[in-house]
Scaffold this active site. Structure first.
Site, PDB file in Angstrom:
ATOM      1  CG  ASP A 166       0.015 -23.597  20.256  1.00 49.05           C
ATOM      2  OD1 ASP A 166       0.747 -24.539  19.928  1.00 49.05           O
ATOM      3  OD2 ASP A 166      -1.007 -23.741  20.953  1.00 49.05           O
TER       4      ASP A 166
ATOM      5  CD  GLU B 135       4.370 -22.252  19.738  1.00 53.86           C
ATOM      6  OE1 GLU B 135       3.815 -23.365  19.783  1.00 53.86           O
ATOM      7  OE2 GLU B 135       4.663 -21.601  20.766  1.00 53.86           O
TER       8      GLU B 135
END
Length: 246
Positions: A65, A133
């Site tokens: 992320d 992610e």
């Protein structure tokens, strides 16, 4: 090495073993396979390392992320020199929205690589974005920033980041509608209640009222989804007025 061997041998499909599948997704050879094995290990496996630390994709998800945010922020900073902090923040949020990340993970078929004791059909939609992610985090640990940046450009920025289209993209209809109501001094109310229908899965219904009048209704498997769906329907009712405000 038992952990690595077991996972490596258990992740095969018609295209070959886990290494081959991951290489095809990445577009380059992974050096340290254990990072990618961790990226597709669900916490339900209850796997731990020699020190008792859990082995699953959640920490890699956090790292990925951050890497996505950094690479996309850098791209937007260079591409839109006139954009202020608020503009760039909104644009980055549109690129890395949960909906978009879920789409990316789904398109790559990442869920097919997951090691889990939970049936895949029981996962929510966010599993796709979480895995994407985690994969980005694994790339960073395995090959460093440059390879990570290259992957993000190939899979995210080049095919999807169109500045003009992004400017008109709505991330959250609920947030937009609330902001519009506040600016226009309108009252709003989301009346959410359990929907006792005949479905096997529990549903929620919502009635969205603006200035005391019900303007839209919606039904979904969660309160958040029901509110967003009702907000989207209300948005199209007031689209001309909202566009004049913003």
């Amino acid at each position: 090495m038992i952990y690595i061997k077991n996972i490596f041998n258990s992740r095969a499909d018609d295209g070959g073993n886990f290494f081959v599948v991951v290489r095809n997704i990445l577009g380059f050879k992974p050096k340290t396979l254990k990072y990618y094995q961790t990226a597709f290990t669900h916490r339900s496996m209850n796997t731990k390392d020699d020190k008792g630390n859990p082995i699953n994709y959640e920490r890699l998800e956090f790292l990925g992320d951050a890497m996505l945010g950094a690479v996309i922020a850098s791209h937007l900073y260079l591409e839109v020199p006139s954009g202020d902090e608020g503009y760039l923040t909104k644009m980055r949020s549109k690129v890395v929205s949960r909906e978009h990340l879920n789409e990316l993970g789904r398109d790559l078929g990442l869920i097919n690589l997951v090691q889990s004791k939970i049936p895949k059909g029981q996962f929510g939609d966010n599993i796709h974005g979480n895995l994407f992610e985690a994969l980005v985090g694994a790339i960073f640990l395995d090959r460093g920033y440059k390879y990570c940046e290259k992957f993000i450009y190939k899979k995210v920025i080049t095919p999807y980041v169109d500045i003009e289209k992004l400017e008109g993209k709505v991330i959250s209809y609920k947030s937009l509608l609330i902001e519009w109501c506040q600016k226009e001094k309108k009252t709003f109310d989301y009346n959410v209640y359990d929907d006792t229908g005949n479905d096997d899965t529990k549903h929620f219904s919502v009635k969205l009222s603006i200035n005391g009048k019900v303007v839209s209704k919606a039904r979904a498997t969660s309160k958040k989804k029901a509110e967003e769906k009702a907000s989207k329907r209300a948005f199209f009712v007031f689209q001309k007025q909202i566009s004049r405000t913003f």
